[in-house]
Every structure is written in C-alpha cells, then in structure tokens.
Design a protein around this motif. Structure first.
Motif, PDB file in Angstrom:
ATOM      1  N   GLU A   1       0.828  -1.201   0.000  1.00  0.00           N
ATOM      2  CA  GLU A   1       0.000   0.000   0.000  1.00  0.00           C
ATOM      3  C   GLU A   1       0.865   1.256   0.000  1.00  0.00           C
ATOM      4  OE1 GLU A   1      -3.828   1.942   2.375  1.00  0.00           O
ATOM      5  OE2 GLU A   1      -2.760   0.235   3.243  1.00  0.00           O
ATOM      6  N   VAL A   2       1.967   1.221   0.751  1.00  0.00           N
ATOM      7  CA  VAL A   2       2.862   2.371   0.848  1.00  0.00           C
ATOM      8  C   VAL A   2       4.298   1.906   0.643  1.00  0.00           C
ATOM      9  CG1 VAL A   2       3.643   4.305   2.282  1.00  0.00           C
ATOM     10  CG2 VAL A   2       1.317   3.409   2.561  1.00  0.00           C
ATOM     11  N   ILE A   3       5.036   2.614  -0.208  1.00  0.00           N
ATOM     12  CA  ILE A   3       6.474   2.415  -0.322  1.00  0.00           C
ATOM     13  C   ILE A   3       7.151   3.724   0.065  1.00  0.00           C
ATOM     14  CG2 ILE A   3       8.380   2.191  -1.974  1.00  0.00           C
ATOM     15  CD1 ILE A   3       6.957  -0.108  -3.256  1.00  0.00           C
ATOM     16  N   VAL A   4       8.119   3.598   0.945  1.00  0.00           N
ATOM     17  CA  VAL A   4       8.871   4.742   1.453  1.00  0.00           C
ATOM     18  C   VAL A   4      10.308   4.628   0.953  1.00  0.00           C
ATOM     19  CG1 VAL A   4       9.631   5.977   3.524  1.00  0.00           C
ATOM     20  CG2 VAL A   4       7.427   4.763   3.523  1.00  0.00           C
ATOM     21  N   VAL A   5      10.821   5.692   0.389  1.00  0.00           N
ATOM     22  CA  VAL A   5      12.202   5.683  -0.098  1.00  0.00           C
ATOM     23  C   VAL A   5      13.087   6.343   0.947  1.00  0.00           C
ATOM     24  CG1 VAL A   5      13.774   6.363  -1.942  1.00  0.00           C
ATOM     25  CG2 VAL A   5      11.400   5.776  -2.482  1.00  0.00           C
ATOM     26  N   GLY A   6      13.895   5.535   1.616  1.00  0.00           N
ATOM     27  CA  GLY A   6      14.795   6.036   2.644  1.00  0.00           C
ATOM     28  C   GLY A   6      14.475   5.462   4.008  1.00  0.00           C
ATOM     29  N   ALA A   7      15.524   5.045   4.735  1.00  0.00           N
ATOM     30  CA  ALA A   7      15.354   4.504   6.083  1.00  0.00           C
ATOM     31  C   ALA A   7      16.242   5.241   7.069  1.00  0.00           C
ATOM     32  CB  ALA A   7      15.664   3.004   6.099  1.00  0.00           C
ATOM     33  N   GLY A   8      16.313   6.564   6.874  1.00  0.00           N
ATOM     34  CA  GLY A   8      16.970   7.401   7.857  1.00  0.00           C
ATOM     35  C   GLY A   8      15.971   7.808   8.927  1.00  0.00           C
ATOM     36  N   ILE A   9      16.196   8.953   9.551  1.00  0.00           N
ATOM     37  CA  ILE A   9      15.292   9.425  10.596  1.00  0.00           C
ATOM     38  C   ILE A   9      13.885   9.602  10.038  1.00  0.00           C
ATOM     39  CG2 ILE A   9      14.834  11.283  12.232  1.00  0.00           C
ATOM     40  CD1 ILE A   9      17.275   9.503  12.877  1.00  0.00           C
ATOM     41  N   SER A  10      13.769  10.135   8.813  1.00  0.00           N
ATOM     42  CA  SER A  10      12.446  10.338   8.205  1.00  0.00           C
ATOM     43  C   SER A  10      11.720   9.022   8.000  1.00  0.00           C
ATOM     44  CB  SER A  10      12.580  11.068   6.864  1.00  0.00           C
ATOM     45  OG  SER A  10      13.063  12.372   7.029  1.00  0.00           O
ATOM     46  N   GLY A  11      12.405   8.060   7.404  1.00  0.00           N
ATOM     47  CA  GLY A  11      11.770   6.778   7.131  1.00  0.00           C
ATOM     48  C   GLY A  11      11.369   6.051   8.398  1.00  0.00           C
ATOM     49  N   ILE A  12      12.229   6.105   9.417  1.00  0.00           N
ATOM     50  CA  ILE A  12      11.908   5.449  10.687  1.00  0.00           C
ATOM     51  C   ILE A  12      10.675   6.088  11.312  1.00  0.00           C
ATOM     52  CG2 ILE A  12      12.711   5.051  13.047  1.00  0.00           C
ATOM     53  CD1 ILE A  12      15.577   4.898  11.873  1.00  0.00           C
ATOM     54  N   GLY A  13      10.659   7.416  11.375  1.00  0.00           N
ATOM     55  CA  GLY A  13       9.518   8.107  11.968  1.00  0.00           C
ATOM     56  C   GLY A  13       8.230   7.829  11.230  1.00  0.00           C
TER      57      GLY A  13
ATOM     58  N   PHE B   1       0.836  15.434  -8.496  1.00  0.00           N
ATOM     59  CA  PHE B   1       1.593  14.286  -7.990  1.00  0.00           C
ATOM     60  C   PHE B   1       0.728  13.562  -6.968  1.00  0.00           C
ATOM     61  CE2 PHE B   1       4.679  17.126  -9.752  1.00  0.00           C
ATOM     62  CZ  PHE B   1       5.539  16.272 -10.430  1.00  0.00           C
ATOM     63  N   PRO B   2      -0.316  12.857  -7.466  1.00  0.00           N
ATOM     64  CA  PRO B   2      -1.241  12.168  -6.554  1.00  0.00           C
ATOM     65  C   PRO B   2      -0.534  11.077  -5.757  1.00  0.00           C
ATOM     66  CG  PRO B   2      -2.057  12.212  -8.838  1.00  0.00           C
ATOM     67  CD  PRO B   2      -0.625  12.607  -8.873  1.00  0.00           C
ATOM     68  N   ASN B   3      -1.021  10.856  -4.554  1.00  0.00           N
ATOM     69  CA  ASN B   3      -0.533   9.744  -3.725  1.00  0.00           C
ATOM     70  C   ASN B   3       0.962   9.836  -3.425  1.00  0.00           C
ATOM     71  OD1 ASN B   3      -3.136   8.975  -4.191  1.00  0.00           O
ATOM     72  ND2 ASN B   3      -2.669   6.988  -5.103  1.00  0.00           N
ATOM     73  N   TYR B   4       1.532  11.036  -3.592  1.00  0.00           N
ATOM     74  CA  TYR B   4       2.947  11.234  -3.301  1.00  0.00           C
ATOM     75  C   TYR B   4       3.086  12.268  -2.194  1.00  0.00           C
ATOM     76  CZ  TYR B   4       7.859  12.535  -3.616  1.00  0.00           C
ATOM     77  OH  TYR B   4       9.168  12.795  -3.307  1.00  0.00           O
ATOM     78  N   PHE B   5       3.931  11.955  -1.214  1.00  0.00           N
ATOM     79  CA  PHE B   5       4.195  12.872  -0.115  1.00  0.00           C
ATOM     80  C   PHE B   5       5.705  12.947   0.105  1.00  0.00           C
ATOM     81  CE2 PHE B   5       0.220  10.607   0.630  1.00  0.00           C
ATOM     82  CZ  PHE B   5      -0.686  11.668   0.679  1.00  0.00           C
ATOM     83  N   GLY B   6       6.196  14.137   0.394  1.00  0.00           N
ATOM     84  CA  GLY B   6       7.616  14.318   0.663  1.00  0.00           C
ATOM     85  C   GLY B   6       7.842  14.636   2.128  1.00  0.00           C
ATOM     86  N   MET B   7       8.884  14.079   2.697  1.00  0.00           N
ATOM     87  CA  MET B   7       9.174  14.334   4.106  1.00  0.00           C
ATOM     88  C   MET B   7       9.977  15.612   4.307  1.00  0.00           C
ATOM     89  SD  MET B   7       7.593  12.104   5.821  1.00  0.00           S
ATOM     90  CE  MET B   7       8.361  12.145   7.423  1.00  0.00           C
ATOM     91  N   LEU B   8      10.994  15.835   3.496  1.00  0.00           N
ATOM     92  CA  LEU B   8      11.734  17.095   3.528  1.00  0.00           C
ATOM     93  C   LEU B   8      11.337  17.867   2.286  1.00  0.00           C
ATOM     94  CD1 LEU B   8      13.809  19.064   4.663  1.00  0.00           C
ATOM     95  CD2 LEU B   8      15.595  17.785   3.463  1.00  0.00           C
ATOM     96  N   GLY B   9      10.316  18.711   2.416  1.00  0.00           N
ATOM     97  CA  GLY B   9       9.835  19.480   1.290  1.00  0.00           C
ATOM     98  C   GLY B   9      10.188  20.941   1.430  1.00  0.00           C
ATOM     99  N   PRO B  10       9.887  21.750   0.412  1.00  0.00           N
ATOM    100  CA  PRO B  10      10.178  23.179   0.465  1.00  0.00           C
ATOM    101  C   PRO B  10       9.523  23.843   1.670  1.00  0.00           C
ATOM    102  CG  PRO B  10       9.571  22.509  -1.768  1.00  0.00           C
ATOM    103  CD  PRO B  10       9.284  21.350  -0.871  1.00  0.00           C
ATOM    104  N   TYR B  11      10.299  24.636   2.373  1.00  0.00           N
ATOM    105  CA  TYR B  11       9.840  25.374   3.550  1.00  0.00           C
ATOM    106  C   TYR B  11       9.280  24.410   4.612  1.00  0.00           C
ATOM    107  CZ  TYR B  11      10.228  29.033   0.069  1.00  0.00           C
ATOM    108  OH  TYR B  11      10.699  29.856  -0.935  1.00  0.00           O
ATOM    109  N   GLY B  12       9.987  23.299   4.806  1.00  0.00           N
ATOM    110  CA  GLY B  12       9.484  22.274   5.710  1.00  0.00           C
ATOM    111  C   GLY B  12      10.201  22.162   7.038  1.00  0.00           C
ATOM    112  N   LEU B  13      11.446  22.625   7.120  1.00  0.00           N
ATOM    113  CA  LEU B  13      12.263  22.362   8.298  1.00  0.00           C
ATOM    114  C   LEU B  13      12.226  23.547   9.253  1.00  0.00           C
ATOM    115  CD1 LEU B  13      14.349  20.404   9.588  1.00  0.00           C
ATOM    116  CD2 LEU B  13      16.119  21.673   8.366  1.00  0.00           C
ATOM    117  N   THR B  14      11.937  23.268  10.506  1.00  0.00           N
ATOM    118  CA  THR B  14      12.055  24.316  11.515  1.00  0.00           C
ATOM    119  C   THR B  14      13.499  24.354  12.014  1.00  0.00           C
ATOM    120  OG1 THR B  14      11.543  22.917  13.422  1.00  0.00           O
ATOM    121  CG2 THR B  14       9.684  23.921  12.251  1.00  0.00           C
TER     122      THR B  14
END
Length: 551
Positions: free
Chosen positions: A40-52, A418-431
C-alpha cells in the motif's frame, strides 16, 4: 544504548540485511502491471524520516508498507557521517523523537555515533527493520494514472508497485565537491567529510581543509592536535555561539530512567531555548530584531574570549552577513584552534590545486599530504530533492517542476499533479529547532491523507491547486519577515538559498504551529477519487464514493 543491535548476528540488523536483496537482471522483461499493488505504501529512505514515518504508519494500523534503503543499515546522515568531532548541534534532549526519549545520552550535545545507535535502537524497538529492504536504490517512479499506482523502477531493472509513495531520502545525501581547477591532479589523498575514510592516518601529516561551515567547526579542533600542520581555507566565516555542553552525570541519567517526567521537563526548556535562538531570531526578525542583535553580540563575545590578543585574526573570522543567513553553530574551541602554531587560517582565494598542494591567488603554494573537503551538500537542487525522478500526472517530473517554477509544496508535503505522493523534507518544511519535529509533523500529515483515502474507499488523493497556491503565497508573505531578505544575506554563501534566490529550507513558522497544522489542516483541501482501471477490487463500495471538490 542497544549496541547489540549492531553486532549480534541474530539481531534485527543482521536479519534484515539478509532479506529483500532480490533483483532482476539488466535487460530482463519487466513483469506486467499487477492488479493490486505490492504494498500500500512504499517509502524511499530509512533514515530518521523513514523510521519516523514507519512508526506513524504502524500506529495508524497500516502494515502493508516497505522502506527502500540504498545502504546496508538505517540511520541516514548519522550512519554515513563519521568525521572526527561529529556531534549534534541542537541539544540531544530536543534532537530526538518526542515519543522516544533517550535517558542515556552521554553529553548534552551527543556524539554522532550515539545518534546512529539511537536510530538503530528505535528502529528495532518499533519493528521497523523487518519492513526495510536494504541495498536497494530507486532509479525513478512513475504514476500510472489509469490505475492510481506508483511504478517504482529500481536500479537493476526490477519494478515495484504501490498505492502511495513517500520520499524520505533526506537532504544531506549528495556531497558537494569543490569546483576548483586542478582537483583531479592532486597526488595526495582527497576525501569529503561525508565519505570519511577511517583508514587514512592524519597523525604527522600536512592537511588542508576547504570549507568553514558547521562540519569544519566540529572537525578542525578534533584533528588539529595530531596533524603536523593544518591549513583551513575560508571563503565565508560562520557565526559560532558558545556551546553549553557537558557530560551528563550518572545520577541525572538515573533520574531520567526512573522519572521520565524529569527528562520531559528538560526537553521543554531546551526546546524553548532552541526555538528562541534558531526560530525566533531568524523567522521573526522584523518583529523582534533584538534577538538577532543579541545573537550577533554573543557570537562576537565568543570570538573575543577565544582569541583575545589577535584583532586581525578576529576580523577574518567575523561574518559580514547577518546572524541566521547561514546556519549558525556552537563551539567552545573552534576559534582558539587558529591560535595554534601548526594551524593557519587562509582567506586568500584559491587559484588552483596542484599535484602537491594548493596555490592561492597571491602566488603562494602550500604543500599538503591530505586534502579534506568540508564543502557541504547539494540540498534544494535538481537531482537531490527528490533524489530520484518522480513523474506525476501529464508526464510532469517533480525535480524539473521545482527547478523551473521554484520550490513549493502544500505544507511542505504535497504538490498538485503528484497524486498519492508525499515528501518528508519538502520546500519550507524544516524548523530551526530539530529535524525530528519536522519528521513527526510530516508523518502525521501523510498518514492522515492515507487514512482518509481508506475511509472513503478511494485510490487517489491529490492536493488542490487553489489551496497549494494560497499556501505558497502565504509562505512568501511570511518570508518577508525573516532574516533572509532583510539582513545582508547576499554574501553568506548559504545552502539555505536556491538558484531562484529563495530560501526554501526553513519554514517561516514556529514548531508548535507546524505540528498543529499537520493535525488540523482541512481535508477538503485534497481531492479524493477512484481509479477507473481494475486496481480497486480490494476496496469496498462506499456511499461516499466520488471526488471531493477542490476548494
């Protein structure tokens, strides 16, 4: 820390490394598009973002997901970076998951190896390892509009299919090599801090470091005492504040373990301090300019205390741009390193690299044995974010869209077409406070959308053009209050800025607002629909089936 997670042959690390390494031979015919997705979901990356994200998916009861990781273990940046002196530059109490505090940090600012062990322990505790396919690199992803599936092309020829695709590959994954004439001609050893080679012995060697960003601030004091001579080439100085670091005593660790509320209280305090320095001063510069002036004064005082008797050297190390234009950092010994007899700060521009050393424009050539490039990473650049090609509706490719039309995304997570696509580090995303806080917020956002699609028995969720545009306009309006357009940032050479002159790294809001919006953004901002082709047999009919209008 659970060191056995790394070493035990029966550990989750060892078991996961042995699974999921299948691939097809180059040139083999791809399998037909399946009726149902592989996951159902594929995540690219198993760093802090992927783990969370994996933890948030499991919390929501979503078990059909897979993480694809190009390396052999989890951890991302903290797995890859091993240069001497590496440590967090936000207190460890803040730089960790809110739901998984670690009572065993050795210091207030933990060494990098502890962050890697923390990532491994969290991944093991929450059952993430069995969900990771290691040594698997994504080449590109294509959205199949008739089936509402993502077709993920792996390097090697294999293809996987998922309903939802989430990019969690992080930003610090593409080291930037210095664009200096003659680099390939150097006969000695060259290494980037992001690819540190532990087999290289620096003791007694003549070493040069190019770059004086946050990495160099940590590394330079760590190697200065053991090299014969160290040249540090500076293009742009950095704001450095005092580092309130200390070893955490055993009694306090015991208190953290037995009374977690004590550590939560400490976290509240460090959160507030980090928010004031790294968010308040930068994001609300126009409203409270006094915070920036205080930070600049603190930075100059730190420089004066470490170098009290050499005003010429202090002048070279004093930034000419405003605090916050470039990521500041903390150190109690970086500046004083330049007072050592075997260390030289070089501010003359580099003309070229020769076979034996580095020649500056004044004609002087300094001979070296080892060249270390502390020149950072490509961040908001095409080919890095996203780290693979992402082809959405109508053939639109995400990296190309951002490269041509500025970096933009609704709540830093979703982009129209970009349906069904979500980015973890996106533009203007990091505090400015903690990467972990962004991961938690964006994980909540993405999982809310997936859960809503499940609830409505829909196969497609896509952000509306109107909400997306209004959000981007609001971000640009808020940016006018930040330090970036207001405080002499042009000379900072900061990775905060992109080719368009925008500063898409930091979110112009507080951390509290980011988390609140992740939990409460109006679901009507998204459009939900159902595929026409035969990929929906697993979905029940619902009276609510149909597309919600764009708003």
């Amino acid at each position: 820390m659970a060191d056995d997670v790394m070493t035990d042959q029966g550990s989750p690390v060892a078991l996961a490394r042995g699974r999921g390494s299948r691939a097809v031979k180059d040139g083999a015919a791809p399998r037909p598009v399946p009726r149902q997705p592989d996951h159902e979901v594929i995540v690219v990356g198993a760093g802090i973002s992927g783990i969370g994200l994996a933890i948030e998916l499991r919390k929501a009861g979503i078990e059909s997901f897979l993480l694809l990781e190009r390396a052999g273990d989890v951890g991302g940046t903290w797995r890859d970076n091993r240069y001497p002196g590496i440590a967090v530059d936000i207190t460890s109490f803040t730089y960790s998951f809110s739901f998984e505090q670690n009572p065993d940090w050795s210091r207030v600012f933990a060494p990098g190896a502890e962050l890697q062990r923390y990532a491994q322990r969290v991944a093991a505790k929450y059952g993430v390892y069995p969900k990771v396919r290691f040594r698997t690199e994504v080449d590109k992803a294509v959205f199949l509009e008739d089936r509402d599936l993502w077709e993920i092309h792996l390097k090697g020829g294999e293809r996987l299919y998922s309903r939802f695709l989430i990019g969690a590959s992080g930003g610090l994954i593409s080291p930037k090599k210095p664009d200096i004439k003659g680099l390939e001609a150097f006969k000695g050893i060259v290494m980037h801090t992001g690819f540190w080679d532990d087999s290289v012995e620096l003791t007694g060697k003549r070493v040069a470091v190019i770059g004086t960003g946050a990495t160099a601030v940590q590394m330079v004091p760590s190697i200065a005492s053991r090299v014969a001579h160290l040249d540090v080439y500076q293009r742009t100085p950095i704001w450095v504040l005092k580092k309130p670091d200390a070893e955490i005593p055993a009694w306090l660790k015991s208190a953290f373990r037995t009374l977690p509320i004590v550590q939560r209280g400490v976290r509240v305090c460090t959160d507030a301090l980090s928010e004031a320095v790294m968010v308040g001063a930068v994001i609300y510069y126009r409203q409270i300019p006094g915070l920036v002036r205080w930070a600049e004064s603190a930075g100059k005082n730190n420089l004066l205390e470490q170098i009290p008797n050499d005003p010429a050297l202090r002048e070279k190390l004093t930034p000419k741009y405003g605090f916050g234009c470039k990521r500041p950092t903390f150190s109690n010994d970086y500046f004083k390193t330049f007072t050592r007899d075997n260390v030289e700060l070089v501010t003359d521009p580099i003309e070229c690299i020769t076979e034996r050393g580095i020649r500056t424009r004044d004609g002087q050539e300094r001979q070296i044995d080892v060249l270390i490039t502390a020149t950072g990473y490509r961040v908001f650049e095409k080919g890095n974010l996203p780290s693979f090609e992402v082809h959405g509706r109508d053939g639109l490719e995400l990296g190309q869209f951002w490269d041509e039309h500025r970096y933009q995304a609704y709540e830093a997570v979703s982009v129209p077409k970009f349906p069904n696509y979500f980015g973890m580090l996106g533009p203007y995303g990091l505090t400015g406070t903690s990467y972990f806080k962004m991961v938690e917020a964006h994980s909540i956002h993405a999982v809310r959308c997936i859960k809503e699609a499940r609830k409505r028995a829909m196969t497609r969720v896509e952000i509306g053009q109107g909400p997306h545009e209004r959000y981007f306009q609001d971000v640009q309006r808020r940016q006018q209050n930040t330090v970036f357009p207001n405080h002499s940032c042009a000379s900072s050479n900061s990775y905060y800025f992109d080719k368009h002159g925008d500063a898409p790294m930091l979110r112009p809001s507080t951390t509290m607002e980011m988390l609140w919006r992740a939990k409460h953004f109006p679901m009507k901002h998204y459009r939900f629909s159902r595929a026409q082709a035969g990929s929906t047999a697993d979905l029940p009919d619902r009276a609510t089936a149909g597309a919600a209008a764009f708003v």
